[in-house]
Design a protein around this motif. Structure first.
Motif, PDB file in Angstrom:
ATOM      1  N   THR A   2       0.826  -1.187   0.000  1.00  0.00           N
ATOM      2  CA  THR A   2       0.000   0.000   0.000  1.00  0.00           C
ATOM      3  C   THR A   2       0.863   1.241   0.000  1.00  0.00           C
ATOM      4  OG1 THR A   2      -0.096   0.149   2.411  1.00  0.00           O
ATOM      5  CG2 THR A   2      -1.760  -1.207   1.335  1.00  0.00           C
ATOM      6  N   THR A   4       0.325   5.670   0.621  1.00  0.00           N
ATOM      7  CA  THR A   4      -0.612   6.683   1.057  1.00  0.00           C
ATOM      8  C   THR A   4      -0.247   8.029   0.482  1.00  0.00           C
ATOM      9  OG1 THR A   4      -0.950   5.505   3.137  1.00  0.00           O
ATOM     10  CG2 THR A   4      -1.660   7.794   3.068  1.00  0.00           C
ATOM     11  N   GLN A   5      -1.247   8.671  -0.111  1.00  0.00           N
ATOM     12  CA  GLN A   5      -1.091  10.050  -0.554  1.00  0.00           C
ATOM     13  C   GLN A   5      -1.342  10.932   0.657  1.00  0.00           C
ATOM     14  OE1 GLN A   5      -3.720  11.253  -3.780  1.00  0.00           O
ATOM     15  NE2 GLN A   5      -4.013  13.201  -2.740  1.00  0.00           N
ATOM     16  N   VAL A 138     -10.932   2.105 -11.983  1.00  0.00           N
ATOM     17  CA  VAL A 138     -10.295   2.340 -10.694  1.00  0.00           C
ATOM     18  C   VAL A 138     -11.344   2.108  -9.611  1.00  0.00           C
ATOM     19  CG1 VAL A 138      -9.143   4.029  -9.212  1.00  0.00           C
ATOM     20  CG2 VAL A 138      -8.691   4.015 -11.679  1.00  0.00           C
ATOM     21  N   ALA A 140     -12.318   2.656  -5.946  1.00  0.00           N
ATOM     22  CA  ALA A 140     -11.885   3.594  -4.901  1.00  0.00           C
ATOM     23  C   ALA A 140     -13.019   3.973  -3.968  1.00  0.00           C
ATOM     24  CB  ALA A 140     -11.287   4.838  -5.546  1.00  0.00           C
ATOM     25  N   ALA A 158      -8.135   3.480  -2.596  1.00  0.00           N
ATOM     26  CA  ALA A 158      -7.998   3.385  -4.051  1.00  0.00           C
ATOM     27  C   ALA A 158      -7.254   2.126  -4.464  1.00  0.00           C
ATOM     28  CB  ALA A 158      -7.259   4.619  -4.581  1.00  0.00           C
ATOM     29  N   SER A 159      -7.641   1.607  -5.629  1.00  0.00           N
ATOM     30  CA  SER A 159      -6.929   0.466  -6.217  1.00  0.00           C
ATOM     31  C   SER A 159      -7.136   0.501  -7.724  1.00  0.00           C
ATOM     32  CB  SER A 159      -7.442  -0.856  -5.627  1.00  0.00           C
ATOM     33  OG  SER A 159      -8.842  -0.999  -5.776  1.00  0.00           O
ATOM     34  N   ASP A 162      -1.262   1.797 -11.890  1.00  0.00           N
ATOM     35  CA  ASP A 162      -0.353   2.860 -11.462  1.00  0.00           C
ATOM     36  C   ASP A 162      -0.383   4.056 -12.405  1.00  0.00           C
ATOM     37  OD1 ASP A 162       0.405   1.258  -9.364  1.00  0.00           O
ATOM     38  OD2 ASP A 162       2.334   0.665 -10.231  1.00  0.00           O
ATOM     39  N   ARG A 165      -2.529   7.173 -11.414  1.00  0.00           N
ATOM     40  CA  ARG A 165      -2.461   7.762 -10.075  1.00  0.00           C
ATOM     41  C   ARG A 165      -2.226   9.267 -10.125  1.00  0.00           C
ATOM     42  NH1 ARG A 165       0.654   3.802  -5.783  1.00  0.00           N
ATOM     43  NH2 ARG A 165      -0.462   1.868  -6.265  1.00  0.00           N
ATOM     44  N   THR A 179      -5.406   9.492   0.545  1.00  0.00           N
ATOM     45  CA  THR A 179      -5.715   8.381  -0.352  1.00  0.00           C
ATOM     46  C   THR A 179      -4.724   7.255  -0.078  1.00  0.00           C
ATOM     47  OG1 THR A 179      -6.549   9.842  -2.086  1.00  0.00           O
ATOM     48  CG2 THR A 179      -5.880   7.625  -2.754  1.00  0.00           C
ATOM     49  N   TRP A 181      -3.410   3.804  -1.604  1.00  0.00           N
ATOM     50  CA  TRP A 181      -3.424   2.928  -2.779  1.00  0.00           C
ATOM     51  C   TRP A 181      -3.096   1.520  -2.322  1.00  0.00           C
ATOM     52  CZ3 TRP A 181      -5.132   3.965  -7.574  1.00  0.00           C
ATOM     53  CH2 TRP A 181      -5.340   5.311  -7.908  1.00  0.00           C
ATOM     54  N   GLY A 188      -9.463  -2.121  -3.134  1.00  0.00           N
ATOM     55  CA  GLY A 188     -10.096  -1.050  -2.378  1.00  0.00           C
ATOM     56  C   GLY A 188     -11.420  -1.497  -1.785  1.00  0.00           C
TER      57      GLY A 188
END
Length: 305
Positions: A2, A4-5, A138, A140, A158-159, A162, A165, A179, A181, A188
Motif C-alpha cells: 500500500t 498513502t497520498q 479504478v 476507490a 484506491a486500487s 499505477d 495515479r 488516499t 493505494w 479497495g
C-alpha cells in the motif's frame, strides 16, 4: 503493498491554475447524501463538472456551483475524461453503465473511478465490463460519512493501475484527507468490506453494552465515561454511544446502507468458504430495526438492543 497520498490543503480555483486546465472534465453520477457534497467539493475546487442523478432534482443544486446537469449517464460523460460513480449499489451502477442511456459504449479511453460500496463480486464484474469497452477501471470506495464528505475529509481506498495515479491526485485531493493505494482494482472494495464489518460489529457491541448496563441498574452514561477514559473506548464508539443515549439518530450513515454493507461483507466471506459470525449474528435484528428506521443513523439499532 500500500501507499498513502498524504493530506494536503484544498486548492482554490485560482490556485489550481494550469493544473485544472490539464485535468479532464469530470462526470459525476449519483448525487445522493454522499455524492452531492463530494460533487460540490469538486466544483468548488475548480473542476469542470457534468453530473447526473436518477432523481434529477437532487442534481439541480449543483448547477449553482457551475456544474452541467445531464439527463442521462450517456450525456453526462460527453467530453469527460474522468467518470466518478457514487450510486446506490452494483445493479444501479451497471444500469448506468450498460442501460439504454448507459455511458460505457460512448467513451473509450475514459478513466472510471467507482467510489460507491458495491461489494467484491460487483466490483470485479464492473471491472471486466469496463475492460471490454476500453475503459480504465479504478476501484476507490470511501471511508467516512456525510460530515467528512461535506468537509472533504474522506479516506479514499484506491486500487487500480499505477499509470492513472498522478492524474487522480488533484481529484482525490478535493474529496479526501488522504488516499491509500492498495494494489490492483478490487482491493479497495475488499478493504472497505473489512472496515465496514468492523464498524457494524463495533456499533452493535456499543448498543448491547449500553442496554446491558441499563438492565443491571447502572447509568449507561457512566459506562460511556468509563469507555472515554480507558483504552477500551474508541472515539467512534464513544461518539455513537452519546448519540444513542441522546436518541439522536439524524443520519450520518443510514441504517439501510449499513445493513447493505454488512450483507456484502457476509457474502464476500461466504464466497471464500468462511464466515463472519459476529456480523451474521447482528443482521436479523438490524434488518428488523431497519423496517422502521431505514433512513435513520445506524446508531438507531440501540432502540432494539
Amino acid at each position: 503493498m500500500t501507499s498513502t497520498q498524504p493530506p494536503s490543503p484544498h486548492d482554490t480555483p485560482a490556485a489550481l491554475g494550469d493544473r485544472t486546465a490539464k485535468t479532464p472534465v469530470i462526470a459525476f453520477l449519483g448525487t445522493g447524501r454522499m455524492g452531492s457534497p463530494m460533487a460540490e467539493n469538486l466544483a468548488r475546487s475548480g473542476f469542470q463538472l457534468r453530473v447526473w442523478n436518477r432523481t434529477s432534482s437532487r442534481a439541480t443544486a449543483l448547477a449553482e456551483q457551475g456544474a452541467f446537469v445531464a439527463h442521462t449517464p450517456a450525456e453526462a460523460v460527453q467530453g469527460a475524461g474522468i467518470l466518478i460513480t457514487m450510486l446506490a449499489d452494483g445493479p444501479a451502477t451497471e444500469r448506468a453503465a450498460n442501460g439504454p442511456d448507459g455511458f460505457l459504449a460512448r467513451c473509450p479511453g475514459l478513466i472510471w473511478v467507482q467510489m460507491a460500496t458495491v461489494g467484491a463480486r460487483w466490483s470485479a464484474r464492473l471491472a471486466v465490463t469496463a475492460g471490454r469497452h476500453g475503459v480504465t477501471f479504478v476501484d476507490a470506495p470511501v471511508s467516512g460519512s456525510q460530515g467528512p464528505a461535506r468537509t472533504g475529509q474522506l479516506l479514499i481506498l484506491a486500487s487500480g493501475p499505477d499509470r492513472v495515479r498522478d492524474i487522480l491526485v488533484p481529484v482525490f485531493g478535493a474529496l479526501g484527507r488522504a488516499t491509500v493505494w492498495l494494489g490492483p482494482a478490487g482491493d479497495g472494495t475488499k478493504a472497505k468490506l473489512v472496515l465496514n464489518s468492523w464498524l457494524v460489529d463495533l456499533v452493535e457491541a456499543t448498543a448491547e453494552v449500553l442496554s446491558f448496563a441499563g438492565r443491571l441498574g447502572l447509568d449507561p452514561a457512566s459506562i460511556v465515561e468509563l469507555l472515554r477514559v480507558t483504552p477500551l473506548g474508541s472515539p467512534y464508539a464513544v461518539q455513537k454511544a452519546g448519540t444513542m443515549l441522546a436518541g439522536d439518530f439524524a443520519p450520518a450513515f443510514a441504517l439501510k446502507h449499513a445493513v447493505k454493507d454488512a450483507e456484502l461483507a457476509v457474502q464476500a466471506a461466504y464466497g471464500l468458504g468462511t464466515h463472519l459470525p459476529l456480523t451474521e449474528a447482528l443482521l436479523p435484528r438490524w434488518r428488523h430495526t431497519a423496517l422502521e428506521h431505514a433512513d435513520d443513523d445506524l446508531s438507531a439499532v440501540y432502540i432494539t438492543a
